[in-house]
Design a protein around this motif. Structure first.
Motif, PDB file in Angstrom:
ATOM      1  N   UNK A 315     127.401 126.331  89.711  1.00  0.00           N
ATOM      2  CA  UNK A 315     127.575 125.293  90.729  1.00  0.00           C
ATOM      3  C   UNK A 315     128.960 124.670  90.687  1.00  0.00           C
ATOM      4  N   UNK A 316     129.388 124.152  91.813  1.00  0.00           N
ATOM      5  CA  UNK A 316     130.606 123.352  91.910  1.00  0.00           C
ATOM      6  C   UNK A 316     130.535 122.255  90.849  1.00  0.00           C
ATOM      7  N   UNK A 317     131.577 122.116  90.044  1.00  0.00           N
ATOM      8  CA  UNK A 317     131.557 121.171  88.921  1.00  0.00           C
ATOM      9  C   UNK A 317     131.386 119.723  89.390  1.00  0.00           C
ATOM     10  N   UNK A 318     131.794 119.441  90.626  1.00  0.00           N
ATOM     11  CA  UNK A 318     131.648 118.083  91.151  1.00  0.00           C
ATOM     12  C   UNK A 318     130.261 117.850  91.739  1.00  0.00           C
ATOM     13  N   UNK A 319     129.497 118.919  91.861  1.00  0.00           N
ATOM     14  CA  UNK A 319     128.190 118.821  92.499  1.00  0.00           C
ATOM     15  C   UNK A 319     127.060 118.656  91.492  1.00  0.00           C
ATOM     16  N   UNK A 320     127.229 119.237  90.320  1.00  0.00           N
ATOM     17  CA  UNK A 320     126.151 119.223  89.332  1.00  0.00           C
ATOM     18  C   UNK A 320     126.714 118.937  87.939  1.00  0.00           C
ATOM     19  N   UNK A 321     126.259 117.835  87.340  1.00  0.00           N
ATOM     20  CA  UNK A 321     126.701 117.450  85.992  1.00  0.00           C
ATOM     21  C   UNK A 321     125.482 117.135  85.140  1.00  0.00           C
ATOM     22  N   UNK A 322     125.570 117.472  83.854  1.00  0.00           N
ATOM     23  CA  UNK A 322     124.409 117.318  82.966  1.00  0.00           C
ATOM     24  C   UNK A 322     123.957 115.864  82.852  1.00  0.00           C
ATOM     25  N   UNK A 323     124.885 114.935  83.036  1.00  0.00           N
ATOM     26  CA  UNK A 323     124.510 113.526  82.913  1.00  0.00           C
ATOM     27  C   UNK A 323     123.858 112.977  84.187  1.00  0.00           C
ATOM     28  N   UNK A 324     123.770 113.803  85.233  1.00  0.00           N
ATOM     29  CA  UNK A 324     123.134 113.366  86.472  1.00  0.00           C
ATOM     30  C   UNK A 324     121.688 112.935  86.220  1.00  0.00           C
ATOM     31  N   UNK A 325     121.280 111.869  86.873  1.00  0.00           N
ATOM     32  CA  UNK A 325     119.914 111.371  86.723  1.00  0.00           C
ATOM     33  C   UNK A 325     118.887 112.417  87.166  1.00  0.00           C
ATOM     34  N   UNK A 326     119.231 113.129  88.231  1.00  0.00           N
ATOM     35  CA  UNK A 326     118.303 114.128  88.777  1.00  0.00           C
ATOM     36  C   UNK A 326     118.832 115.542  88.531  1.00  0.00           C
ATOM     37  N   UNK A 327     119.385 115.755  87.346  1.00  0.00           N
ATOM     38  CA  UNK A 327     120.004 117.040  87.035  1.00  0.00           C
ATOM     39  C   UNK A 327     119.047 118.216  87.257  1.00  0.00           C
ATOM     40  N   UNK A 328     117.837 118.144  86.739  1.00  0.00           N
ATOM     41  CA  UNK A 328     116.892 119.265  86.832  1.00  0.00           C
ATOM     42  C   UNK A 328     116.515 119.531  88.286  1.00  0.00           C
ATOM     43  N   UNK A 329     116.272 118.474  89.044  1.00  0.00           N
ATOM     44  CA  UNK A 329     115.911 118.633  90.461  1.00  0.00           C
ATOM     45  C   UNK A 329     117.042 119.318  91.230  1.00  0.00           C
ATOM     46  N   UNK A 330     118.270 118.842  90.995  1.00  0.00           N
ATOM     47  CA  UNK A 330     119.426 119.427  91.679  1.00  0.00           C
ATOM     48  C   UNK A 330     119.652 120.866  91.240  1.00  0.00           C
ATOM     49  N   UNK A 331     119.517 121.128  89.947  1.00  0.00           N
ATOM     50  CA  UNK A 331     119.723 122.476  89.420  1.00  0.00           C
ATOM     51  C   UNK A 331     118.712 123.450  90.019  1.00  0.00           C
ATOM     52  N   UNK A 332     117.469 123.033  90.117  1.00  0.00           N
ATOM     53  CA  UNK A 332     116.442 123.890  90.715  1.00  0.00           C
ATOM     54  C   UNK A 332     116.725 124.167  92.186  1.00  0.00           C
ATOM     55  N   UNK A 333     117.214 123.146  92.874  1.00  0.00           N
ATOM     56  CA  UNK A 333     117.574 123.303  94.295  1.00  0.00           C
ATOM     57  C   UNK A 333     118.681 124.344  94.463  1.00  0.00           C
ATOM     58  N   UNK A 366     115.083 121.888 101.206  1.00  0.00           N
ATOM     59  CA  UNK A 366     115.555 120.532 101.490  1.00  0.00           C
ATOM     60  C   UNK A 366     114.426 119.520 101.317  1.00  0.00           C
ATOM     61  N   UNK A 367     113.245 119.849 101.819  1.00  0.00           N
ATOM     62  CA  UNK A 367     112.118 118.919 101.733  1.00  0.00           C
ATOM     63  C   UNK A 367     111.704 118.680 100.281  1.00  0.00           C
ATOM     64  N   UNK A 368     111.714 119.746  99.485  1.00  0.00           N
ATOM     65  CA  UNK A 368     111.388 119.587  98.058  1.00  0.00           C
ATOM     66  C   UNK A 368     112.400 118.674  97.375  1.00  0.00           C
ATOM     67  N   UNK A 369     113.661 118.846  97.739  1.00  0.00           N
ATOM     68  CA  UNK A 369     114.725 118.023  97.170  1.00  0.00           C
ATOM     69  C   UNK A 369     114.511 116.551  97.521  1.00  0.00           C
ATOM     70  N   UNK A 370     114.225 116.290  98.801  1.00  0.00           N
ATOM     71  CA  UNK A 370     114.036 114.908  99.242  1.00  0.00           C
ATOM     72  C   UNK A 370     112.786 114.271  98.648  1.00  0.00           C
ATOM     73  N   UNK A 371     111.785 115.090  98.391  1.00  0.00           N
ATOM     74  CA  UNK A 371     110.552 114.569  97.797  1.00  0.00           C
ATOM     75  C   UNK A 371     110.729 114.143  96.344  1.00  0.00           C
ATOM     76  N   UNK A 372     111.753 114.705  95.695  1.00  0.00           N
ATOM     77  CA  UNK A 372     111.919 114.462  94.252  1.00  0.00           C
ATOM     78  C   UNK A 372     113.136 113.641  93.886  1.00  0.00           C
ATOM     79  N   UNK A 373     113.843 113.184  94.899  1.00  0.00           N
ATOM     80  CA  UNK A 373     115.077 112.483  94.616  1.00  0.00           C
ATOM     81  C   UNK A 373     115.255 111.329  95.600  1.00  0.00           C
ATOM     82  N   UNK A 374     115.851 110.257  95.144  1.00  0.00           N
ATOM     83  CA  UNK A 374     116.076 109.110  96.027  1.00  0.00           C
ATOM     84  C   UNK A 374     117.502 109.080  96.544  1.00  0.00           C
ATOM     85  N   UNK A 375     118.439 109.407  95.667  1.00  0.00           N
ATOM     86  CA  UNK A 375     119.847 109.377  96.060  1.00  0.00           C
ATOM     87  C   UNK A 375     120.482 110.672  95.587  1.00  0.00           C
ATOM     88  N   UNK A 376     121.085 111.412  96.534  1.00  0.00           N
ATOM     89  CA  UNK A 376     121.719 112.676  96.172  1.00  0.00           C
ATOM     90  C   UNK A 376     123.205 112.468  95.997  1.00  0.00           C
TER      91      UNK A 376
END
Length: 376
Positions: A315-333, A366-376
Motif C-alpha cells: 500500500x501507499x505509505x501515506x495510506x496505511x500505517x501500523x499505528x492507524x486506529x483501524x489498521x486491520x480494517x484498512x489493510x483488509x480493504x 466500500x460498504x464493509x469499510x464504512x460499516x467498520x470504520x468511523x473516520x477514514x
C-alpha cells in the motif's frame, strides 16, 4: 436548414404546426353524427380531412425529449473566434495540459461558464481521425462519470472540443504530485466511479465502446471529487455481433493489455485490464512504467508476488500505517481491492472479470469499510 415544412413544439426550435385542420375535422365529424348527414359529399370530405390530419399529425410527431435536446445540443457549433476569446488567445497560462493529439485549455464562455477546450494539433498524424472518433464515440454517451462534450468547433484548419471543466484536475496529479492526498474512502469512490463509466461504455449501448486508453491522466475529478472518464481519442466502436477488433493504434505503455500491445487485438477486456492496472496504481502509488519494474517484471507480477505478504508491503505509505486506529480494517480493504485488481488484469482476456461484476464487488468492499470504520 431551409426545410420550411418542418413544424412541431417550440422546444424543437421549429415553427408550430397548424392544428386547425385537426379541429375542423373533429367538428365536422360531430355535426355529421349529430344531424345524420351521411351524404356522399360529407363522406368524401371526411376522408380528405382525415388524410390531411394524419399527414399533419405525422409531421408533428416528436421523438423523446431527451434525445431531441441532446441531438440539438451536440449539433451546435462554436467558432474559432469565440474559443480564442474564451482562452485569451489560447494563452499559455490557460493551458491545462497536453496529449498525443493537442492541448487542453481552460476557458470561460460568454455566458460565464467555465469549460475545458481541447484543441487538436492538426499537424500531428492521426489528429483528424482522433477528432472524428472522439465526436462519434461521445455523441451518444450520457453518464455522470463520463466527461460531457458541450459543443465543438470544426473547420478545415481548426478542430476543438468544448468539455465540462473539471476543477480538481486528474487522478495522476492527486496520486503523484506533492501536497495532494486522497484518503482510502476517496480512492475507493473514485475507482467505483471509473468502473461505472467503463461498464456503461461496454453495456449501456447497442454498440459497445472500448475506451482503449484508460489511465490516471484520463480520469478527471470535478469540484465534488466525482471521477469522470475522458479522452476518447483512440476509442473503438464494436460492430454488431463483434467481440473484438484489430487496430494499428497503440495505447499507453504499461496500461495496454498483452493482446493489444502484441497483436493489436482490442475488446472490452482490454479496458478491464487497464482498469486493473489503474486500480493497483491508485492504492500503491506505483506507476507501471517505474524503473522498479524492468524486463519481465511488471506491476502485476510484483503485486501477485507481494500480496501474500500483506497490505502493508504494497500500500501507499501515506495510506496505511501500523499505528492507524483501524489498521486491520484498512489493510483488509486494500487486500480485497488488490485481489480484484489481479482478477481484472489477468494475462488471458477470458479470465478477466466483467466490469458490471467489478462495480458490484467494489461497492460491497466500500460498504464493509464504512460499516467498520468511523473516520477514514
Amino acid at each position: 436548414m431551409k426545410n420550411y415544412a418542418l413544424c412541431g413544439p417550440p422546444r424543437l426550435l421549429v415553427p408550430p404546426c397548424k392544428n386547425d385542420i385537426h379541429e375542423n375535422s373533429q367538428m365536422i365529424i360531430l355535426h355529421a353524427l349529430r344531424y345524420g348527414l351521411p351524404t356522399i359529399g360529407v363522406v368524401v370530405l371526411l376522408i380528405v380531412l382525415t388524410i390531411m390530419y394524419r399527414r399533419c399529425q405525422s409531421r408533428s410527431t416528436t421523438l423523446p425529449i431527451k434525445d431531441d435536446l441532446l441531438s440539438l445540443k451536440r449539433l451546435r457549433r462554436t467558432s474559432h473566434a469565440e474559443l480564442s476569446q474564451a482562452t485569451n488567445g489560447f494563452e499559455e497560462s490557460n493551458m491545462l495540459g497536453s496529449g498525443s493529439f493537442g492541448y487542453v485549455y481552460k476557458g470561460r464562455l460568454l455566458d460565464g461558464m467555465e469549460v475545458a477546450i481541447k484543441v487538436f494539433n492538426l499537424q500531428t498524424e492521426g489528429a483528424f481521425r482522433s477528432f472524428d472518433i472522439e465526436c462519434d464515440a461521445m455523441r451518444n454517451i450520457v453518464h455522470r462519470n463520463i466527461v460531457k462534450v458541450i459543443t465543438c468547433c470544426s473547420s478545415v484548419n481548426f478542430k476543438a472540443l468544448v468539455l465540462d471543466y473539471m476543477s480538481n484536475g486528474n487522478l495522476e496529479k492527486w496520486l503523484h504530485s506533492k501536497n495532494y492526498f486522497l484518503n482510502l474512502i476517496q480512492r475507493v469512490e473514485i475507482m467505483i466511479d471509473v468502473a461505472s463509466a467503463i461498464e456503461h461504455l461496454h453495456n449501456g449501448h447497442p454498440t459497445p465502446i472500448i475506451h482503449c486508453d484508460l489511465k490516471p491522466n484520463n480520469i478527471l475529478l470535478d469540484e465534488d471529487m466525482v471521477a469522470h472518464v475522458g479522452d476518447f481519442g483512440i476509442a473503438k466502436l464494436l460492430g454488431e455481433g463483434y467481440l473484438m477488433k484489430h487496430t494499428m493504434t497503440l495505447a499507453t505503455i504499461g496500461y495496454m493489455a498483452p493482446e493489444f500491445g502484441s497483436a493489436g487485438i482490442v475488446s472490452v477486456k482490454c479496458d478491464v485490464y487497464s482498469y486493473g492496472i489503474v486500480l493497483i496504481e491508485t492504492f500503491t502509488k506505483k506507476k507501471p512504467t517505474d524503473n522498479f519494474f524492468a524486463e519481465e517484471r511488471t506491476i502485476r507480477h510484483w503485486m501477485e508476488s507481494s500480496l501474500p505478504q500483506g497490505a502493508i508491503e504494497i500500500a501507499d505509505v501515506d495510506l496505511l500505517k501500523r499505528e492507524d486506529e483501524y489498521f486491520i480494517v484498512k489493510a483488509n480493504c486494500i487486500s480485497s481491492i488488490m485481489e480484484l485488481a489481479l482478477n481484472c488484469s489477468a494475462e488471458l482476456p477470458e479470465k478477466r472479470k466483467d466490469m458490471k461484476d467489478v462495480v458490484v464487488e467494489l461497492k460491497k468492499i466500500k460498504q464493509r469499510l464504512l460499516n467498520n470504520i468511523k473516520h477514514v
